[in-house]
Design a protein around this motif. Structure first.
Motif, mmCIF file in Angstrom:
data_model
loop_
_atom_site.group_PDB
_atom_site.id
_atom_site.type_symbol
_atom_site.label_atom_id
_atom_site.label_comp_id
_atom_site.label_asym_id
_atom_site.label_seq_id
_atom_site.Cartn_x
_atom_site.Cartn_y
_atom_site.Cartn_z
ATOM 1 N N SER A 69 1.753 11.950 -5.995
ATOM 2 C CA SER A 69 1.941 10.578 -6.489
ATOM 3 C C SER A 69 0.911 10.247 -7.556
ATOM 4 C CB SER A 69 1.842 9.569 -5.346
ATOM 5 O OG SER A 69 2.855 9.792 -4.404
ATOM 6 N N LEU A 96 6.613 5.484 -2.076
ATOM 7 C CA LEU A 96 6.052 5.819 -3.378
ATOM 8 C C LEU A 96 5.551 4.563 -4.081
ATOM 9 C CD1 LEU A 96 5.415 7.883 -5.567
ATOM 10 C CD2 LEU A 96 7.761 7.601 -6.409
ATOM 11 N N THR A 99 2.285 3.463 -2.532
ATOM 12 C CA THR A 99 1.206 4.385 -2.903
ATOM 13 C C THR A 99 0.748 4.145 -4.336
ATOM 14 O OG1 THR A 99 2.019 6.055 -1.354
ATOM 15 C CG2 THR A 99 0.576 6.827 -3.127
ATOM 16 N N ASP A 170 11.260 12.654 -7.286
ATOM 17 C CA ASP A 170 10.397 12.818 -6.123
ATOM 18 C C ASP A 170 11.237 13.372 -4.981
ATOM 19 O OD1 ASP A 170 8.135 12.726 -4.587
ATOM 20 O OD2 ASP A 170 8.256 10.593 -4.147
#
Length: 180
Positions: A69, A96, A99, A170
């Motif tokens: 990330s 995500l 984060t 991702d």
């Protein structure tokens, strides 16, 4: 009516440019774990160098917790281009987004980067005031949101944005399948 060809090409080239920039050298991880941070920065620099030499696709395979990330965030910061992160599921996109927002706080001036979480045809969460989807420096979405402009003319106004942005898949292995 009064635009010359060069001005039109410049507008197209700059259409997906980011609104802000951040000094990537200022993150607190650089002090906490300098070797890891410098490795991540080196990977991003190599990706950008490869892209400048025509290599457009990269696969980063690393274990959970390594900092993929952070790679996405560093890539978005180092390039003057919008980045779309495509996730296979809503829970991955939510994670995500959280984060990225947390990691942005570790940069001295990271709050300038705009980030949005977009799915179900709406902006779910964002760190700025704009409510229009796919306008942030970093757009985190699911595969449906990414593909929709290509298959549904109600969203075709986003097609140029999708085609001209940097794209990161991702958990891409979840998007692969054996069928054609």
């Amino acid at each position: 009516d009064n635009l010359c060809d060069e001005e039109i090409l410049l507008y197209i080239k700059n259409y997906n440019n980011k609104k802000s920039s951040v000094d990537v050298e200022t993150h607190i991880y650089r002090e906490k774990d300098p070797e890891r941070f410098l490795n991540q920065l080196n990977v991003v620099n190599n990706i950008i160098n490869d892209q400048n030499n025509g290599l457009r696709t990269h696969i980063v395979s690393a274990s959970g917790g390594w900092g993929k990330s952070m790679l996405l965030l560093l890539l978005a910061m180092k390039k003057n281009k919008r980045l779309i992160a495509v996730c296979p599921r809503i829970d991955v996109a939510d994670s995500l987004y959280n984060t990225i927002i947390k990691d942005l706080k570790g940069f001295v001036n990271g709050s300038n980067i705009t980030v949005e979480l977009y799915y179900n045809n709406e902006v779910i969460s964002k760190n700025h005031d704009n409510d229009e989807g796919f306008k942030s420096d970093i757009v985190i979405t699911i595969i449906d949101g990414f593909l929709r402009p290509s298959i549904d003319n109600r969203f075709s106004h986003r097609l140029f944005t999708v085609l001209e942005s940097d794209v990161v898949f991702d958990e891409f292995d979840e998007l692969e399948c054996g069928s054609a």
